[in-house]
Enzyme design. Structure first.
Site, short mmCIF file in Angstrom:
data_model
loop_
_atom_site.label_atom_id
_atom_site.label_comp_id
_atom_site.label_asym_id
_atom_site.label_seq_id
_atom_site.Cartn_x
_atom_site.Cartn_y
_atom_site.Cartn_z
N LYS A 1 84.42 32.38 26.91
CA LYS A 1 83.10 32.13 27.47
C LYS A 1 82.85 30.63 27.61
O LYS A 1 83.20 29.85 26.72
CB LYS A 1 82.05 32.77 26.56
CG LYS A 1 80.62 32.73 27.05
CD LYS A 1 79.73 33.51 26.09
CE LYS A 1 78.27 33.50 26.48
NZ LYS A 1 77.43 34.29 25.55
N SER B 1 74.29 36.92 27.69
CA SER B 1 74.83 35.77 28.38
C SER B 1 76.35 35.81 28.55
O SER B 1 76.93 34.91 29.17
CB SER B 1 74.44 34.50 27.61
OG SER B 1 74.96 34.50 26.28
N SER C 1 73.78 39.13 23.54
CA SER C 1 74.61 38.58 24.61
C SER C 1 76.01 39.16 24.72
O SER C 1 76.69 38.96 25.72
CB SER C 1 74.70 37.06 24.48
OG SER C 1 73.48 36.45 24.80
#
Length: 475
Positions: free
Chosen positions: A81, A156, A180
């Protein structure tokens, strides 16, 4: 060598077996991924940063070792990420402020994954600083849901979830503060696991004992997510909260067949509205545990402080991590981030004292709840994937929310309770959009959580719904 399609559709566990047998090499996998990304990622924008030269160099170095000595992942490619540093690779955090930043050193979690045979080939898209459960930013734009490109992939860790769903990853890294890892898994029809605090070590930043956010794995099925958790977990001296590795692997726990005796389901935890269709789909999925002889009852712990408590503790986290950016780079920050930082800077010690006390009370009641129930089930998100042009969910079932994170109460309540939780694909709406079931265990209960999730995954029969080709947007 198997075809690209055969490789891309294989489970991570199967790919690792092929790597260890010599049937395929890490370079073969990187070639297949590069072709697949060229084919589909322009339609979804999941992996905006690629580092295949670095990945091939890592793969070649790994291949100098005998197959049995290449770590748990044996050369399996993994995206990271774009909030997390990978040495020599751009880390933008989805912010124009850092759009050209090249990381000098990898985060502990990346070093651990690479020491266990992961090959990093890409960074996955994220909202600015991971703020908000909708993956868009001014550096790379929005990540689109492959089930319907006019819809959000959530966030996210939205880029990671979409990469899994479209076959540009077998496993993926993510982080989770207010859902997330769980929200994008739910929206994209994959599995996302928020581990217990300390289960996955990471480099401390800003505050030595920050614990709302944890790092964790994403995958297409429960066994694969257990495999990645094994490759991510363990004690590290640089992370004082990190936990020792357990004697038995999480993959063996997932495969154990150990059934929960009694589970609870709640559509709303008594704290949030929920879309009626999502509630119906998740309730039906939870009830099917009875087919394995499990007692299923409707119940939930008392989580009444969740909204006030999370609002304060999240705001405090934003203040300590982003106040300097507000002072010096305000014009580059999105409105939601500015709001969160300013909320944190307004906090009094009394409000922090109250929030910390609320969290302890909530966590203790939840722990008591798990003396009666082995698992707690709920919707992973209270809505199905929403239109991509919306910045967040402003209302649900007639209830208007006070801010851009309140719609996430069903996941951030579990964050506050310090419990491991995952989102398991459990069905589809009438319009064909995925819905995830949140499954929660007592703190440090990843092993029974994975075992129970694997059993329900079998009952629901949803293991092979991804990867998919991105679908055309509705006319």
């Amino acid at each position: 060598m198997p075809s690209d399609q055969a490789l891309l559709r294989s489970t991570a566990c199967a790919i690792v077996d092929r790597l260890n047998s010599g049937e395929v090499t890490p370079l073969d996998l990187l070639d297949a991924l590069e072709r697949r990304i060229a084919e589909v990622d322009g339609k979804t924008n999941a992996l905006p940063i690629l580092c295949f030269d670095r990945a091939r160099a890592s793969a070649k170095a790994l291949m100098q070792k005998p197959p049995g000595e290449r770590g748990l992942l044996a050369g399996l490619p993994v995206p990271i990420k774009d909030l997390t540093d990978v040495a020599g690779v751009k880390t933008t955090q989805g912010s124009p402020i850092f759009k050209d930043t090249i990381a000098k050193q990898s985060d502990i979690v990346v070093e651990l994954l690479e020491s266990n045979g992961a090959v990093v080939y890409a960074k996955s898209n994220t909202p600015e600083f991971g703020a908000g459960a909708h993956t868009f930013n001014e550096v790379f734009g929005a990540t689109r849901n492959p089930w319907d490109p006019s819809r959000s992939a959530s966030g996210s860790s939205g880029g990671s979830a979409v990469a899994l769903a479209t076959g540009t990853a077998w496993l993926a890294h993510g982080t989770d503060m207010g859902g997330s890892l769980r929200n994008p898994a739910s929206f994209c029809g994959v599995v996302g696991l928020r581990p217990s605090i300390g289960r996955v070590p990471h480099s401390p930043a800003f505050k030595i004992d920050r614990n709302l956010t944890v790092h964790g794995p994403m995958a297409r099925n429960v066994e694969d997510i257990a495999l990645m958790l094994d490759a991510m977990s363990g004690e590290h001296p640089a992370d004082p909260l990190s936990l020792p590795r357990l004697p038995a692997s999480f993959l063996s726990a997932a495969r154990s067949g150990k059934k929960p005796k009694r589970v609870a389901y709640s559509p709303d935890f008594g704290i949030t509205p929920v879309d009626p269709e999502v509630a119906a789909i998740t309730r039906k999925a939870a009830s099917r545990f009875a087919e394995a002889g499990v007692i299923v009852e409707e119940a939930h712990p008392d989580l009444r402080e969740a909204h006030e408590c999370f609002h304060v503790l999240r705001a405090f986290d934003f203040a300590i991590t982003k106040a300097e950016l507000l002072r010096t780079k305000r014009e580059y920050l999105k409105p939601e981030v500015i709001w969160n930082i300013e909320e944190g800077l307004k906090l009094s010690v009394e409000k922090l004292e109250r929030a910390e006390a609320q969290r302890i009370a909530l966590a203790m009641r939840t722990l008591e709840f798990f003396k009666t129930y082995d698992l707690l089930l709920s919707p992973a998100t209270i809505v199905a994937p929403f239109p991509i042009e919306n910045r967040y969910v402003a209302e649900c079932a007639g209830k208007k929310f006070d801010n851009y994170v309140e719609w996430l109460g069903i996941v951030y309540a579990i964050t506050l309770a310090c419990c491991p939780a995952l989102s398991l694909p459990c069905g589809f709406t009438a319009s064909g959009l995925p819905v995830g079931l949140q499954m929660v265990a007592a703190p440090r209960g990843e092993a029974p959580l994975l075992a129970g999730a694997r059993i329900l995954e079998d009952i629901l029969g949803v293991r092979d719904t991804t990867p998919i080709d991105p679908r055309p947007a509705p006319q």
